[in-house]
Design a protein around this motif. Structure first.
Motif, PDB file in Angstrom:
ATOM      1  N   VAL A   1      -7.636  -7.609 -12.313  1.00  0.00           N
ATOM      2  CA  VAL A   1      -8.507  -6.851 -11.416  1.00  0.00           C
ATOM      3  C   VAL A   1      -8.018  -5.423 -11.287  1.00  0.00           C
ATOM      4  O   VAL A   1      -8.812  -4.484 -11.194  1.00  0.00           O
ATOM      5  N   ASP A   2      -6.706  -5.215 -11.306  1.00  0.00           N
ATOM      6  CA  ASP A   2      -6.199  -3.855 -11.211  1.00  0.00           C
ATOM      7  C   ASP A   2      -6.676  -2.995 -12.374  1.00  0.00           C
ATOM      8  O   ASP A   2      -6.761  -1.775 -12.258  1.00  0.00           O
ATOM      9  N   GLY A   3      -6.968  -3.636 -13.541  1.00  0.00           N
ATOM     10  CA  GLY A   3      -7.496  -2.881 -14.668  1.00  0.00           C
ATOM     11  C   GLY A   3      -8.821  -2.229 -14.339  1.00  0.00           C
ATOM     12  O   GLY A   3      -9.222  -1.253 -14.967  1.00  0.00           O
ATOM     13  N   ARG A   4      -9.539  -2.756 -13.363  1.00  0.00           N
ATOM     14  CA  ARG A   4     -10.807  -2.178 -12.916  1.00  0.00           C
ATOM     15  C   ARG A   4     -10.608  -0.756 -12.438  1.00  0.00           C
ATOM     16  O   ARG A   4     -11.441   0.111 -12.640  1.00  0.00           O
ATOM     17  N   ILE A   5      -9.463  -0.532 -11.775  1.00  0.00           N
ATOM     18  CA  ILE A   5      -9.220   0.800 -11.215  1.00  0.00           C
ATOM     19  C   ILE A   5      -9.132   1.836 -12.314  1.00  0.00           C
ATOM     20  O   ILE A   5      -9.676   2.927 -12.208  1.00  0.00           O
TER      21      ILE A   5
ATOM     22  N   PRO B   1      -2.326   1.023  -8.313  1.00  0.00           N
ATOM     23  CA  PRO B   1      -3.623   0.365  -8.405  1.00  0.00           C
ATOM     24  C   PRO B   1      -3.920  -0.610  -7.287  1.00  0.00           C
ATOM     25  O   PRO B   1      -5.076  -0.773  -6.900  1.00  0.00           O
ATOM     26  N   VAL B   2      -2.906  -1.300  -6.754  1.00  0.00           N
ATOM     27  CA  VAL B   2      -3.177  -2.297  -5.720  1.00  0.00           C
ATOM     28  C   VAL B   2      -3.650  -1.627  -4.428  1.00  0.00           C
ATOM     29  O   VAL B   2      -4.687  -1.982  -3.867  1.00  0.00           O
ATOM     30  N   LYS B   3      -2.885  -0.633  -3.972  1.00  0.00           N
ATOM     31  CA  LYS B   3      -3.294   0.080  -2.756  1.00  0.00           C
ATOM     32  C   LYS B   3      -4.633   0.780  -2.974  1.00  0.00           C
ATOM     33  O   LYS B   3      -5.491   0.797  -2.085  1.00  0.00           O
TER      34      LYS B   3
ATOM     35  N   ALA C   1       4.171   5.743  -8.526  1.00  0.00           N
ATOM     36  CA  ALA C   1       3.643   4.912  -7.462  1.00  0.00           C
ATOM     37  C   ALA C   1       3.770   3.442  -7.783  1.00  0.00           C
ATOM     38  O   ALA C   1       3.544   2.597  -6.943  1.00  0.00           O
ATOM     39  N   GLN C   2       4.172   3.108  -9.002  1.00  0.00           N
ATOM     40  CA  GLN C   2       4.259   1.729  -9.409  1.00  0.00           C
ATOM     41  C   GLN C   2       5.639   1.181  -9.113  1.00  0.00           C
ATOM     42  O   GLN C   2       6.543   1.179  -9.934  1.00  0.00           O
ATOM     43  N   GLY C   3       5.815   0.688  -7.909  1.00  0.00           N
ATOM     44  CA  GLY C   3       7.055   0.004  -7.569  1.00  0.00           C
ATOM     45  C   GLY C   3       8.198   0.925  -7.215  1.00  0.00           C
ATOM     46  O   GLY C   3       9.309   0.472  -6.979  1.00  0.00           O
ATOM     47  N   GLN C   4       8.018   2.239  -7.177  1.00  0.00           N
ATOM     48  CA  GLN C   4       9.057   3.169  -6.807  1.00  0.00           C
ATOM     49  C   GLN C   4       8.612   3.955  -5.583  1.00  0.00           C
ATOM     50  O   GLN C   4       7.480   3.880  -5.157  1.00  0.00           O
TER      51      GLN C   4
END
Length: 327
Positions: free
Chosen positions: A313-317, A256-258, A3-6
């Motif tokens: 912030v994505d590390g929060r996920i 993580p962003v979505k 899901a990371q960029g692909q």
């Protein structure tokens, strides 16, 4: 595909969205359960609820790791520096975040406490920019302004001469945001090495053990009926263990962003449950403040600036238990 960029398979995308929304909703539900227990005359303190929540969820995570990740668990226990970091993360991160969040619920309500916890994202952005010695980008700065405005509206209802919530609730809410920022930022290297389940599971177990030593629940006189017992079990099983597991699956499927954007359903969920189930009334000015805080989450977590706040912030996920907060 990752899901990371692909490219993400359609079925995985749907699964990721559903799991993320369910996880966030359950975190919000756990806040409402805590409000129910604190206001229900059961004689439970925030420390008691936090100790049961963390230790119970920590034991569930331990059972899972013994079944599925025994080799990693053995390696972590044999690595003293890792276990010291886990102890710091569990006590100063997870436990501090959980106890302050639950205290805020006691002074206010689940919806307000969950929204105030979102200030942790703004604190992460500020600290990241400070340590990187870089100014925030426009979206990050706008997010910080929204976070401050939301907190002021919730705390004063627009009248700066008075507080609309108890002062201890506001102070504990800010402390909760700082604790949230710490537990987001501190375990980054451990997460990269060991993964979110192992780090958070052991952190929950260590933090829960510390909370239990402080709370001494065996010496507390409580009178739980069926509803109170069900709420306490729901906090442990649904609001912590299941919520984290679902949310992490969502991160794996959609990134993580979505996932962080969809995770904004948590304060909405906490507010709706608090209103529909417990009858908490939220004036329009509070709803505006809630909306501003959610807008801040969107702005900061989608920032791609060089300051690195969005990435932090994505590390929060990956490290989250609200814990959720939460919690």
């Amino acid at each position: 595909m990752s899901a990371q960029g692909q490219a993400v398979r359609p079925q995985h995308f749907v699964r990721g969205v559903v799991c993320t929304l369910l996880g966030g909703t359950l975190w919000g539900f756990s806040g409402a359960c805590a409000q129910f227990l604190l206001a229900g005359g059961y004689g439970l303190s925030p420390l008691f609820i936090t100790s049961v929540r963390m230790l119970g969820a920590g034991l569930l995570f331990l059972a899972y790791m013994l079944a599925a990740k025994r080799g990693m668990l053995k390696a972590m226990f044999s690595d003293r520096p890792t276990m010291l970091r886990i102890a710091v993360f569990g006590v100063a991160g997870l436990f501090a975040n959980q106890i302050t969040y639950t205290v805020v619920i006691g002074y206010t309500n689940a919806g307000t406490a969950t929204v105030l916890q979102c200030t942790g994202i703004a604190f992460v952005m500020v600290f990241t920019c400070f340590f990187a010695r870089k100014l925030p980008k426009a979206k990050e700065l706008a997010g910080l302004v929204l976070a401050v405005a939301a907190t002021v509206l919730i705390a004063t209802h627009g009248d700066l001469s008075t507080l609309a919530i108890p002062l201890p609730g506001l102070i504990w809410g800010i402390a909760n945001g700082l604790a949230c920022a710490f537990y987001i930022m501190y375990p980054k290297r451990m997460l990269e090495r060991w993964g979110a389940v192992a780090v958070t599971g052991l952190g929950m177990l260590v933090g829960g053990a510390a909370a239990t030593l402080l709370a001494q629940p065996w010496a507390v006189q409580v009178s739980l009926d069926g509803g109170g017992a069900a709420a306490l079990v729901a906090i442990v099983v649904l609001g912590t263990f299941a919520a984290f597991t679902l949310y992490l699956q969502g991160v794996a499927d959609i990134g993580p962003v979505k996932a962080s954007l969809l995770g904004a359903i948590e304060p909405v969920s906490a507010t709706v449950f608090s209103w529909a189930w417990l009858g908490t009334q939220f004036p329009l000015i509070d709803c505006i403040g809630f909306a501003l805080m959610i807008a801040m989450v969107f702005l900061v977590t989608t920032s791609k600036g060089d300051s690195g706040a969005g990435g932090a912030v994505d590390g929060r996920i990956a490290s989250r238990e609200r814990t959720d907060h939460g919690r």
